[in-house]
Design a protein around this motif. Structure first.
Motif, PDB file in Angstrom:
ATOM      1  N   THR A  77       0.945  -1.119  -0.012  1.00 17.84           N
ATOM      2  CA  THR A  77       0.002   0.116   0.030  1.00 17.84           C
ATOM      3  C   THR A  77       1.042   1.213  -0.034  1.00 17.84           C
ATOM      4  O   THR A  77       1.978   1.327   0.540  1.00 17.84           O
ATOM      5  N   THR A  78       0.483   2.393  -0.758  1.00 15.49           N
ATOM      6  CA  THR A  78       1.183   3.298  -1.083  1.00 15.49           C
ATOM      7  C   THR A  78       0.408   4.602  -0.895  1.00 15.49           C
ATOM      8  O   THR A  78      -0.336   5.085  -1.149  1.00 15.49           O
ATOM      9  N   TYR A  79       1.449   5.554  -0.202  1.00 13.61           N
ATOM     10  CA  TYR A  79       0.921   7.062  -0.081  1.00 13.61           C
ATOM     11  C   TYR A  79       1.885   7.698  -0.738  1.00 13.61           C
ATOM     12  O   TYR A  79       3.084   7.786  -0.845  1.00 13.61           O
ATOM     13  N   ILE A  80       1.193   8.817  -1.853  1.00 12.77           N
ATOM     14  CA  ILE A  80       1.980   9.739  -2.662  1.00 12.77           C
ATOM     15  C   ILE A  80       1.656  11.008  -2.412  1.00 12.77           C
ATOM     16  O   ILE A  80       0.336  11.355  -2.520  1.00 12.77           O
ATOM     17  N   ASP A  81       2.216  12.048  -2.392  1.00 11.98           N
ATOM     18  CA  ASP A  81       1.750  13.481  -2.382  1.00 11.98           C
ATOM     19  C   ASP A  81       2.771  14.412  -3.180  1.00 11.98           C
ATOM     20  O   ASP A  81       3.937  13.994  -3.097  1.00 11.98           O
ATOM     21  N   ALA A  82       2.452  15.474  -3.652  1.00  7.36           N
ATOM     22  CA  ALA A  82       3.154  16.296  -4.076  1.00  7.36           C
ATOM     23  C   ALA A  82       2.237  17.608  -4.061  1.00  7.36           C
ATOM     24  O   ALA A  82       1.178  17.828  -3.619  1.00  7.36           O
ATOM     25  N   GLY A  83       2.967  18.730  -4.712  1.00  5.28           N
ATOM     26  CA  GLY A  83       2.033  19.972  -4.856  1.00  5.28           C
ATOM     27  C   GLY A  83       1.635  20.265  -6.284  1.00  5.28           C
ATOM     28  O   GLY A  83       2.161  19.838  -7.099  1.00  5.28           O
ATOM     29  N   THR A  84       0.791  21.262  -6.395  1.00  6.05           N
ATOM     30  CA  THR A  84       0.410  21.595  -7.798  1.00  6.05           C
ATOM     31  C   THR A  84       1.446  22.327  -8.452  1.00  6.05           C
ATOM     32  O   THR A  84       1.297  22.269  -9.553  1.00  6.05           O
ATOM     33  N   ALA A  85       2.219  23.171  -7.706  1.00  4.48           N
ATOM     34  CA  ALA A  85       3.194  24.017  -8.371  1.00  4.48           C
ATOM     35  C   ALA A  85       4.334  23.456  -8.215  1.00  4.48           C
ATOM     36  O   ALA A  85       5.598  24.157  -7.797  1.00  4.48           O
ATOM     37  N   GLU A  86       4.856  22.384  -8.676  1.00  4.31           N
ATOM     38  CA  GLU A  86       5.938  21.733  -8.732  1.00  4.31           C
ATOM     39  C   GLU A  86       6.350  20.696  -9.954  1.00  4.31           C
ATOM     40  O   GLU A  86       5.556  20.352 -10.668  1.00  4.31           O
ATOM     41  N   VAL A  87       7.706  20.728 -10.320  1.00  4.77           N
ATOM     42  CA  VAL A  87       8.090  19.788 -11.272  1.00  4.77           C
ATOM     43  C   VAL A  87       7.633  18.447 -11.436  1.00  4.77           C
ATOM     44  O   VAL A  87       7.101  17.695 -12.087  1.00  4.77           O
TER      45      VAL A  87
ATOM     46  N   GLU B 292      -3.013   6.004  -2.000  1.00  2.24           N
ATOM     47  CA  GLU B 292      -3.649   7.196  -1.797  1.00  2.24           C
ATOM     48  C   GLU B 292      -2.829   8.380  -2.236  1.00  2.24           C
ATOM     49  O   GLU B 292      -1.502   8.625  -1.860  1.00  2.24           O
ATOM     50  N   LEU B 293      -3.346   9.301  -2.890  1.00  2.07           N
ATOM     51  CA  LEU B 293      -2.581  10.303  -3.388  1.00  2.07           C
ATOM     52  C   LEU B 293      -3.127  11.712  -3.064  1.00  2.07           C
ATOM     53  O   LEU B 293      -4.444  11.942  -2.981  1.00  2.07           O
ATOM     54  N   HIS B 294      -2.106  12.662  -2.422  1.00  2.00           N
ATOM     55  CA  HIS B 294      -2.837  13.907  -2.224  1.00  2.00           C
ATOM     56  C   HIS B 294      -1.930  14.871  -3.186  1.00  2.00           C
ATOM     57  O   HIS B 294      -0.600  14.756  -3.052  1.00  2.00           O
ATOM     58  N   VAL B 295      -2.620  15.950  -3.580  1.00  2.00           N
ATOM     59  CA  VAL B 295      -1.924  16.948  -4.701  1.00  2.00           C
ATOM     60  C   VAL B 295      -2.180  18.340  -3.883  1.00  2.00           C
ATOM     61  O   VAL B 295      -3.407  18.795  -3.984  1.00  2.00           O
ATOM     62  N   TRP B 296      -1.399  18.887  -3.256  1.00  2.00           N
ATOM     63  CA  TRP B 296      -1.765  19.981  -2.292  1.00  2.00           C
ATOM     64  C   TRP B 296      -1.657  21.266  -3.333  1.00  2.00           C
ATOM     65  O   TRP B 296      -0.645  21.851  -3.640  1.00  2.00           O
ATOM     66  N   ALA B 297      -2.809  21.920  -3.305  1.00  2.00           N
ATOM     67  CA  ALA B 297      -3.060  22.954  -3.926  1.00  2.00           C
ATOM     68  C   ALA B 297      -2.200  24.285  -3.572  1.00  2.00           C
ATOM     69  O   ALA B 297      -2.055  24.700  -2.398  1.00  2.00           O
ATOM     70  N   GLY B 298      -1.405  24.694  -4.274  1.00  2.00           N
ATOM     71  CA  GLY B 298      -0.527  25.779  -3.939  1.00  2.00           C
ATOM     72  C   GLY B 298       0.810  25.417  -3.334  1.00  2.00           C
ATOM     73  O   GLY B 298       1.568  26.054  -2.907  1.00  2.00           O
ATOM     74  N   GLY B 299       1.182  24.116  -3.527  1.00  2.00           N
ATOM     75  CA  GLY B 299       2.445  23.843  -2.556  1.00  2.00           C
ATOM     76  C   GLY B 299       3.649  23.494  -3.899  1.00  2.00           C
ATOM     77  O   GLY B 299       3.419  22.909  -4.851  1.00  2.00           O
ATOM     78  N   PHE B 300       4.719  24.096  -3.518  1.00  2.00           N
ATOM     79  CA  PHE B 300       5.887  24.107  -4.187  1.00  2.00           C
ATOM     80  C   PHE B 300       6.655  22.788  -3.871  1.00  2.00           C
ATOM     81  O   PHE B 300       6.418  22.392  -2.955  1.00  2.00           O
TER      82      PHE B 300
END
Length: 328
Positions: free
Chosen positions: A248-258, A278-286
């Motif tokens: 089981t995998t957790y992935i997160d990143a920001g919307t404002a990144e490579v 589970e995926l989270h893409v954080w609005a405004g995160g670099f």
């Protein structure tokens, strides 16, 4: 032409404006960045009920790899373990980089944290960093009794380059049949040497924390003149043909990144292979926002969400002590 791109969260943007940013890391800048020390361990451990010790382990090619072990003073027998791989593009950083992230799991969950000082590119390129990380993971699993950890609840985790290394180590463990991994946490992971996504093109040509140009420099430092067919998926996990059979995998990143789009694609392909992510893409995160500014509101939310997920995963993973001390 500069592509339109998502903006940075206002609070984070104000904090970011006070930082020196570059469009591209150069060999000269890399030498300077490598001189910047990580936060002192004594400072990180102040107020924590934890102990810390260091050791080295041998690798098959005769090198010695440092590991650091952080143990909660109130850890129960058969504690979960987080095996941490640091960020820095595989060209900088050390085993204490971003260590405050897994230390939060030591505080919240009584987890033992083990962190590895893998060898860096360009001095050590190709598969060396991921193989070093894999050897450290093997050592952890083989010494579970000595560490007081539950071998059925070893979590692998990392940020940025460490997130990519986490994915690579997980693929290695799956394909080599050992050791078992309960879950993987990929934080803004560096997964794809090809640098071809929309987000990689959006965050190019202007100074930033981690730009397309810097990403190209880091991958070139690791891979040299290797062609695509000479680069195994353990090094560049986004190129893996098969993402089935992963924990089981957790992935997160920001919307404002490579790394936004390669993170989303990796989660999508785990789902397509029948896995759980589970995926989270954080609005405004670099890139690396919650490591740089952990007290910002968005960072606090991102960190809390990861901890909540890990708490759920560990609560649903039977401890091996219930089956006689080792996984059944």
């Amino acid at each position: 032409m500069t592509l339109a791109r998502p903006g940075v969260d206002p609070e984070l943007n104000a904090l970011l404006s006070e930082m020196p940013l570059v469009t591209q890391i150069t060999p000269e800048l890399l030498a300077q960045f490598r001189q910047i020390p990580s936060a002192p361990i004594d400072t990180l451990l102040k107020g924590r009920a934890a102990t810390h010790r260091d050791l080295t382990i041998p690798t098959p090619d005769g090198a010695q790899i440092p590991l650091s072990i952080f143990t909660s003073a109130i850890a129960a027998p058969n504690a979960p373990c987080v095996y941490w791989m640091h960020g820095g593009g595989m060209i900088m950083g050390d085993r204490f980089s971003q260590i405050d992230i897994p230390l939060e799991w030591l505080d919240a969950l009584g987890a033992t944290v083990v962190t590895v000082d893998y060898r860096l590119a360009p001095e050590n390129g190709g598969s060396t960093p991921v193989e070093d990380c894999y050897q450290g993971l093997l050592w952890v699993a083989e010494h579970a009794d000595d560490l007081g950890i539950d071998p059925a609840r070893i979590i692998v985790a990392g940020a940025s380059a460490g997130g990519g290394l986490t994915a690579g180590v997980t693929l290695l463990a799956r394909d080599r049949g050992t050791p078992p991994i309960a879950a993987q946490i990929l934080i803004c992971p560096m997964l794809d040497h090809r640098n071809i996504t929309v987000s990689s093109r959006q965050y190019a040509g202007e100074p930033g924390i981690w730009t397309r140009e810097t990403n190209e420099f880091a991958w070139r430092s690791l891979l040299g003149d290797r062609t695509d067919d000479q680069i195994p998926a353990y090094i560049s996990p986004a190129t893996a043909d098969d993402l089935s059979g992963l924990p089981t995998t957790y992935i997160d990143a920001g919307t404002a990144e490579v790394f936004r789009d390669e993170s989303v694609d990796y989660a999508t392909r785990v789902w397509a292979a029948g896995g759980q992510a589970e995926l989270h893409v954080w609005a405004g995160g670099f890139h690396g926002f919650d490591a740089l500014f952990p007290d910002a509101a968005l960072s606090t939310e991102a960190r809390r969400t990861r901890t909540d997920w890990l708490t759920r995963v560990l609560s649903s993973t039977p401890a091996s002590a219930r089956t006689g001390g080792r996984p059944a």
